[in-house]
Enzyme design. Sequence first.
Site, mmCIF file in Angstrom:
data_model
loop_
_atom_site.group_PDB
_atom_site.id
_atom_site.type_symbol
_atom_site.label_atom_id
_atom_site.label_comp_id
_atom_site.label_asym_id
_atom_site.label_seq_id
_atom_site.Cartn_x
_atom_site.Cartn_y
_atom_site.Cartn_z
ATOM 1 C CD GLU A 73 7.361 1.919 -1.670
ATOM 2 O OE1 GLU A 73 8.066 1.115 -2.309
ATOM 3 O OE2 GLU A 73 7.667 3.121 -1.537
ATOM 4 C CD GLU A 93 0.844 0.483 2.962
ATOM 5 O OE1 GLU A 93 0.712 1.738 2.893
ATOM 6 O OE2 GLU A 93 1.880 -0.078 3.356
#
Lengths: 344, 344
Positions: free
Chosen positions: A310, A168
Amino acid sequence: MPTPAIIPTAHAALSLALSQAIDNKTKPLGSLGRLEELARQIGLIQATTQPRLDAPAVLVFAGDHGVVAEGVSAYPQEVTWQMIENFLAGGAAINVFANQNGCTIQVVDAGVNHDFGARSNLVDRKVARGTRNFAIEAAMSQDQCRRAMEHGMALVRDLPGNVVGFGEMGIGNTTAAAALMHKLTDLPLAECVGAGTGLAPAAISRKEAVLTAAMRTHAGASAPLDVLATFGGFEIAMMTGAMLQAAALRKVLLIDGFIVTSALLVAAKLQPAILDYCVFAHCSSEQGHRRMLDHLGVRPLLQLDLRLGEGTGAALALPLLHAAVNFMTTMATFDSARVSTRAP
Amino acid sequence: MPTPAIIPTAHAALSLALSQAIDNKTKPLGSLGRLEELARQIGLIQATTQPRLDAPAVLVFAGDHGVVAEGVSAYPQEVTWQMIENFLAGGAAINVFANQNGCTIQVVDAGVNHDFGARSNLVDRKVARGTRNFAIEAAMSQDQCRRAMEHGMALVRDLPGNVVGFGEMGIGNTTAAAALMHKLTDLPLAECVGAGTGLAPAAISRKEAVLTAAMRTHAGASAPLDVLATFGGFEIAMMTGAMLQAAALRKVLLIDGFIVTSALLVAAKLQPAILDYCVFAHCSSEQGHRRMLDHLGVRPLLQLDLRLGEGTGAALALPLLHAAVNFMTTMATFDSARVSTRAP
């Protein structure tokens, strides 16, 4: 909203067959430690003693958060879309690690406060340009939350592989994740709030104060999907849906750090059997993550003091999943290699 | 015997340049945790801000141990040569993990009690067919110890790459490693002795009793190379030599488990600067390994409850070294990606 059924993976006969297959490999009993557990888990997920990993992919969900208006992040909101551009250009950490370890990434705009225009390698599932500020009102409507989850489910149904990593990006999303954690685990806010991208102690106190006030404002939210809509982000809700779908399809879920695990907390409240499908890639140095993992009763593979998000931890752990599967499928047995077993 | 000079890697200007390069990457400050430390270490070893890994290789040294006559292992001595055959046939765990992670392996007969005949993929540096039983007499002569070390140095001089992983195979060698550890760290024997390939508690007590008696027999051994010759194995002495040479050539040393670290204890007594060149791949579940690492004041990368040896932990950690180097050399900077830095 209805969520796809997830079946526990427990299977006594298969579990025994997996243990026998592992113990027949040319190595001292139990000497591959966590990799043996991992091989057993993936075997149970795939219902086979010959597990394999096909087309691993990391889905990177991005969204913005209205609560950044309260000054809860060390970086400005524009960093969310700028980092998306960085992902699309291949320059971010997740690009480097995914590329190195042979997994694809799919970057999903779940609700970034920016107009990207048409982009060939960005998956546009924007629910809105960022959530509302939950210090004042619910972050999203029930309908927005449902749509985000449905997008996540649909994305996973279209994935070719059997391993899904979750990642994310979203300035402010450790604040949202801390709120979800507090509501879903009952742990004190002080144990849920951390430095995020690098807040100084005074700013962490402010973040906690914002959350304390928000808990009073939304005291009524308690059902998992209410909590998700009230405090979550579009990227978090989309991950929750994607996770539920992935487990229903018996894929291996590779769980990254604090925010990804907050999405899993929601999913696990709805369907606890989802945990059978989850491999916990790493323990983040965002302080709440260790407590989340303890709350779930799970052990992460890596502890590298990462706190980047991420999906970087997921991509970094992938070689260990390959190792688990590869030793199961390609190592010799005591018989095949004519190696003496231990003295009786 | 003379050993090649090892120069500490400390370099203030380069260290600063490495930190700046790391901090300019598009990620929150410090958010890659241990990978940032690793990138800094490899940069200092290679004297560059653009480190690279060339042709990583794991050297697997094998030897037999006379002390197995005392009943210190769960497996018979013949397993040493049988496992070498397994390595040569590609069926062992180290083959699987090295192959997966793109490193070559070199299997070295340092002193196995078996005649392999001429074999194209076995490096024959056999000093003798196993050491003598150190419960009775010194495991090897000073001359044998020196020859083993020199073979190790020569092997490393011939390696093309800049990363050397160390692995071993030798029934009985946790007993030898425990003796080295006790003599070189002054930790009590009870903290140095463990289950090895899987001894039951009573057998561990017997192993400790054998070692306690041997310490009385060889009370005079105290200089590092005397200790090595008295208790070591040919594979251990060859590793010690190989490690010293590798660090002198400014290669990255990838240290595996308990036995490999015992060889390093000897090397570090001779030349403490060798530690600058060592990456500790994992913490074994052989109980003494954690204490060895603590004694050296170092942190391992992985903790997977492995206790297999062969260099498996080194091969499994290799992707993390690649990740450290790759983020340094291929990640975008805040400037290049036009990402906003944190608020002042």
